[in-house]
Design an enzyme around this catalytic site. Structure first.
Site, mmCIF file in Angstrom:
data_model
loop_
_atom_site.group_PDB
_atom_site.id
_atom_site.type_symbol
_atom_site.label_atom_id
_atom_site.label_comp_id
_atom_site.label_asym_id
_atom_site.label_seq_id
_atom_site.Cartn_x
_atom_site.Cartn_y
_atom_site.Cartn_z
ATOM 1 N N LYS A 1 -6.450 0.637 -6.960
ATOM 2 C CA LYS A 1 -5.272 1.471 -6.497
ATOM 3 C C LYS A 1 -5.733 2.837 -6.832
ATOM 4 C CE LYS A 1 -3.477 -2.296 -6.608
ATOM 5 N NZ LYS A 1 -2.714 -3.187 -5.697
ATOM 6 N N GLY A 2 -5.579 3.558 -5.786
ATOM 7 C CA GLY A 2 -5.723 5.307 -5.542
ATOM 8 C C GLY A 2 -7.635 5.276 -5.591
ATOM 9 N N ARG A 3 -7.862 4.479 -4.253
ATOM 10 C CA ARG A 3 -9.232 4.343 -4.149
ATOM 11 C C ARG A 3 -9.634 5.580 -3.295
ATOM 12 N NH1 ARG A 3 -8.096 -1.063 -2.404
ATOM 13 N NH2 ARG A 3 -9.019 -2.418 -3.869
ATOM 14 N N TYR B 1 -12.019 7.026 -0.437
ATOM 15 C CA TYR B 1 -12.610 6.610 0.844
ATOM 16 C C TYR B 1 -12.450 7.664 1.752
ATOM 17 C CZ TYR B 1 -7.770 4.921 1.156
ATOM 18 O OH TYR B 1 -6.231 5.148 1.133
ATOM 19 N N SER C 1 -4.709 2.672 4.486
ATOM 20 C CA SER C 1 -5.073 2.231 3.119
ATOM 21 C C SER C 1 -5.087 0.497 2.836
ATOM 22 C CB SER C 1 -3.810 2.530 2.287
ATOM 23 O OG SER C 1 -3.906 2.034 0.857
ATOM 24 N N THR D 1 2.522 -0.732 -6.880
ATOM 25 C CA THR D 1 2.292 -1.192 -8.353
ATOM 26 C C THR D 1 2.481 -0.062 -9.201
ATOM 27 O OG1 THR D 1 0.201 -2.297 -6.977
ATOM 28 C CG2 THR D 1 0.149 -2.193 -9.121
ATOM 29 N N LYS E 1 0.857 -1.386 0.082
ATOM 30 C CA LYS E 1 -0.115 -0.076 0.179
ATOM 31 C C LYS E 1 0.757 1.323 -0.129
ATOM 32 C CE LYS E 1 -3.561 -0.795 -0.594
ATOM 33 N NZ LYS E 1 -3.902 -1.333 -1.758
ATOM 34 N N THR E 2 1.821 1.161 -0.593
ATOM 35 C CA THR E 2 2.922 2.256 -0.536
ATOM 36 C C THR E 2 3.059 3.040 -2.165
ATOM 37 O OG1 THR E 2 4.775 1.022 -0.692
ATOM 38 C CG2 THR E 2 4.134 2.039 1.546
ATOM 39 N N GLY E 3 2.297 2.433 -3.052
ATOM 40 C CA GLY E 3 2.565 2.516 -4.409
ATOM 41 C C GLY E 3 3.551 1.789 -5.070
#
Ligand SMILES: Nc1ncnc2c1ncn2[C@@H]1O[C@H](COP(=O)(O)OS(=O)(=O)O)[C@@H](OP(=O)(O)O)[C@H]1O
Length: 884
Positions: free
Chosen positions: A837-839, A841, A716, A622, A618-620
């Protein structure tokens, strides 16, 4: 005829010596050499093809070890059990103080501890003391000093602390005492103890005091006759009942001239026990280092005694002697019927010393009856005696496993299997050995599979894991259900050796047997599989000499109980004793020549990644993974059907599938030098064993990780789980999850841990830095990856030293709809990451923000210190966090 002509020409050209003949001379010389080589080749080939034996008169030596202690009472030899009835609160670990970890004495101590697999902490003397206790428990069971100076020169405060620790926890010390450098100093008193040291003494006739409680493995009663090699012994003098001698010797003529000692045959004390009646601390003093083999036994027993049995070594030694190739060998060196008789007789003698002893014979059926008539009779004799021995199968023609595919391996094994059937060879132990160790490690998967299919093999052994040398670091592992046990050599190797031409002289072999390398394999390894070859059971029968001698010697000097059990039972015992060995650690076969030689030529280390993106999740990761692939010289792994773009090899069960499985995920690079294979698995970052495993397989790999505010990362992750329909995330609020107590249901705790633990960056990063230098680890500020990926990609390329250098301005563009940078696909189109990715919320609530701020604060401070120490730039989010 040919010789005559040749001789005439030689005479004409050389014996006359005229300069005019120089050209002709050279020509003739060349033809002479060629001619002679050809003739010798013919003679050599004829010799082998016609099986004409190279006869050497066999001169088998007789084992000549006799125990002298028979006149001592048997009760003296009863091994002592040091386990204490009091429940001592001490850890099973040793603390070693050294003056320099590179000194000879320090290396001997640490390698002996490693050999015995005793956990230890090394500390430089004179520095601060390490923490000695933890939650009311003593951390160390024995304290070892490389030298007396290291102990007496400790600053007062530290020494008092250490002494007090030893008194409170009943922890003993081992102290090595070395001679003063100048020969002028002859005697000295130990400060604070009623003990006098006599320096630079030469000793002979070393023997042990039978009347002490220390001996467990060591059996007193024998004497090491003659001078002991070192001439700088320290001997002890005292007049206090706290001291009890452990060993004595006689003064020997000193080898140096300026000594004033006159050898008077008087008895001196070489190792000493201080029973602690003076100050409550038990100490063992050695008047020399561990070069002398008896000291190694005293050392092991001393540790057992002083640790009250916490660090006791088992007395059982399980022994298996493999004769690797019972029919394989060039003619002239194979066994005759007499040799087989000698083998059977030797086995009978050994059975008296080692319960259930059987030579374990490996066979390759193709070689049966391929010797001279005498040797063929030997083969027949072996089969006549087949039921006396144990048997295991090799390949049919002794082929090297790594060179063949599974079908070929199975064909070869089936032939050997049939041979065994036809000749009623009792192969019963689900054990096999690969010729030349080939295919066992590095693992050749088809070999393991073929073994399973044809012989149902459960145990094998090799000397190649993790490496051949140092031999005392060899280990076992389990792969695909096959237990691979470490294998020892006995100094005879695959060649036929003769006693009078033994490499290094007969003394070398005898030294190895009598306290040297071979003896030590018995001393230190509870489980020993020895590798030998048929040639050394024929001719001088050196294998028989070696084993009968060493076993006798072991019996004279130790209380070890020698036994043989089936290989399967050995395997089970080994892994019960060392469960931590079960999991193999894969290494790069290309960094070690021996491994390369037994690795399939079809495989290549070019198919291993040059760098890894390790997370955390969850740190980017992808986004980075996609951006990297834009570069033409960067090649990512193929997708996995289970974990999509991630391979997840180093952290979970996939690791047990082996490196062939891993390499299948990578393309064969077009240009191994300029192409950069990589993979990203975001859960590598916080995997307990991952840095160690990655380092073993990819020691040169570069590591990339991304750090964002750990609170955001935690949130995240929770949102990610919720979006994926995770029940727990659906039923509990984020705040409930991160504040869940340890009494919460398991699944809640699991989600809590996955949310919080990867964010304790400092802990995980420290682990990576233990294995990789900081120049191999690149840390990306995750905030910048979001806001300015072009700059980040510029730095990544510089870190990797990759060519050509791409300007990512041309390839990345901010997508207002997505709210992130995406890959440019055409003039006005871009390709963004998927919905996952980049949700979107809702922001984290304030109480959670505060909780996490508190939770991570200490770790973030430590992280910033760690980053500064290694000259990393502090990420913006961390700077901000710490300045708030
Ligand atoms: N360019 C771009 N596009 C989309 N998303 C981006 C990008 N750069 C960084 N991010 C952030 O990446 C977060 C997902 O991280 P990972 O890819 O490491 O997640 S995972 O562990 O692989 O599931 C993801 O987290 P969420 O915002 O919580 O979805 C994003 O904030």
């Amino acid at each position: 005829m040919m010789f005559k002509r040749f001789w005439e020409r030689l005479k004409t050209n050389y014996l006359r010596g005229s300069p005019l003949h120089r050209v002709g001379r050279t020509k003739t010389l060349v033809s002479a050499v060629v001619c002679l080589s050809f003739l010798s080749f013919i003679a050599f080939s004829y010799h082998f093809l016609n099986s004409s034996p190279v006869h050497r008169i066999a001169n088998p030596p007789e084992p000549a070890i006799t125990c002298r202690m028979n006149n001592l009472q048997k009760s003296m030899f009863t091994p002592k059990d040091h386990t204490s009835k009091e429940r001592l609160h001490i850890g099973a670990r040793v603390l070693v103080f050294v003056e320099s970890q590179y000194s000879k004495a320090a290396k001997q101590i640490t390698s002996s501890l490693q050999y015995a697999r005793i956990d230890y902490k090394l500390e430089n003397a004179g520095h601060n003391l390490p923490t000695l206790t933890h939650a009311d428990k003593g951390r160390f069971a024995v304290i070892i000093f490389e030298s007396l100076e290291a102990y007496v020169n400790m600053d007062n405060w530290n020494r008092q602390l250490l002494d007090k620790y030893c008194q409170d926890y009943k922890v003993g010390m081992i102290i090595f005492v070395h001679s003063a450098d100048e020969y002028g100093i002859e005697k000295e008193k130990v400060p604070g103890l009623p003990l006098i040291l006599r320096y630079n003494v030469a000793v002979k006739d070393y023997r042990l005091n039978a009347f002490t409680d220390i001996w467990r493995i060591t059996k007193p009663g024998e004497t090491v006759l003659d001078n002991i090699e070192e001439d700088d012994w320290v001997v002890f003098e005292y007049n206090h009942s706290t001291y009890e001698p452990l060993s004595y010797a006689k003064l020997a003529p000193p080898p140096y001239l300026n000594s004033r000692y006159i050898p008077d045959n008087s008895t001196v004390v070489c190792a000493l026990l201080d029973r602690g009646t003076l100050d409550g601390i038990q100490r063992i003093f050695f008047g020399n280092d561990l070069s002398f083999w008896v000291h190694q036994m005293i050392f092991i027993d001393g540790i057992s005694y002083l640790s009250h049995g916490k660090l006791s070594f088992p007395l059982e030694r399980y022994i298996l002697v493999d004769v690797d190739d019972i029919f394989v060998g060039i003619t002239g060196t194979r066994m005759t019927a007499d040799d087989v008789e000698a083998l059977a007789k030797s086995q009978e003698r050994l059975q008296k010393e080692v319960s259930n002893f059987h030579f374990n014979l490996g066979f390759s059926g193709w070689f049966y009856q391929h010797g001279t008539s005498l040797e063929n009779a030997g083969d027949q004799k072996i089969l006549e005696y087949r039921n006396k021995f144990w048997w295991f199968g090799h390949m049919w023609r002794h082929e090297q496993g790594h060179k063949f595919d599974q079908a070929k391996l199975e064909t070869s094994m089936i032939k050997n299997y049939q041979f065994a059937k036809e000749h009623n060879i009792p192969v019963m132990h689900q054990y096999a050995v690969a010729p030349h160790h080939s295919g066992v490690y590095p693992v050749h998967e088809p070999l393991y599979q073929a073994w399973k299919n044809v012989w149902d093999i459960r145990v094998t052994s090799t000397e190649e894991y993790p490496r051949l040398y140092p031999s005392w670091k060899r280990r076992g592992f389990i792969h695909k259900g096959v237990m691979v046990l470490p294998r020892q050599t006995c100094g005879l190797f695959t060649k036929t050796l003769y006693i009078d031409t033994y490499p290094g002289g007969r003394k070398k072999l005898d030294d190895s047997i009598q306290g040297g390398e071979l003896f030590k394999t018995f001393l230190y390894n509870p489980i020993n599989i020895y590798m030998t070859h048929m040639g050394n059971y024929a001719n001088d029968r050196l294998a028989l000499y070696t084993f009968e001698s060493v076993i006798k010697f072991v019996k004279c000097w130790t209380n070890l109980q020698l036994k043989q059990v089936t290989p399967l039972e050995m395997g089970i015992k080994y892994f019960e004793m060392y469960p931590e060995d079960k999991e193999p650690v894969w290494q790069d076969p290309c960094v070690y020549k021996r491994h390369m030689q037994i690795w399939s030529a079809n495989k290549s280390c070019d198919r291993l990644p040059k760098f890894l993106v390790v997370g955390p999740q969850k740190t980017g990761t992808t986004a980075l993974y996609k951006f990297l692939q834009i570069h033409p010289a960067i090649l990512a792994n193929y997708n996995s059907p289970d974990t999509f773009e991630e391979v997840q090899f180093f952290n979970g069960n996939n690791y047990h599938k082996g490196i062939d499985w891993y390499m299948e995920f990578f393309p064969v690079p077009g240009n191994a030098t300029s192409d950069f294979l990589f993979e990203k698995s975001a859960n590598y970052f916080d995997g307990e064993l991952v840095p160690y495993r990655v380092h073993s397989l990819l020691p040169k790999a570069k590591i990339i990780c991304i750090l964002i505010d750990p609170a955001k990362r935690a949130y995240s992750w929770y949102q990610h789980m919720k979006a994926r329909g995770d029940q727990i995330a659906g039923n509990y609020t984020f705040h409930e999850i991160i504040t869940a107590p340890d009494s919460a249901p398991r699944k809640v705790r699991e989600l809590r841990n996955r949310s919080l633990i990867p964010g304790i960056y400092v802990q995980h990063l420290q682990k990576w830095l233990e294995f990789f230098p900081s120049r191999q680890i690149f840390i990306i500020d995750g905030g910048r990856l979001k806001s300015n990926p072009v700059a980040v990609m510029h730095n990544v390329q510089r870190f990797l030293h990759i060519e050509p250098h791409y300007d990512y301005n041309d390839y990345l563009r901010f997508d207002p709809k997505k709210g992130f940078f995406c890959q440019v696909s055409s003039a006005n189109k871009s390709e963004c990451l998927g919905r996952g990715k980049g949700r979107h919320y809702p922001p984290m609530n304030e109480t959670s923000v505060e909780f996490l701020e508190q939770f991570y604060r200490k770790n973030n401070v430590a992280l910033s210190k760690l980053l500064s120490k290694h000259k990393y730039r502090i990420p913006d989010w961390l700077e901000k966090e710490l300045s708030d």
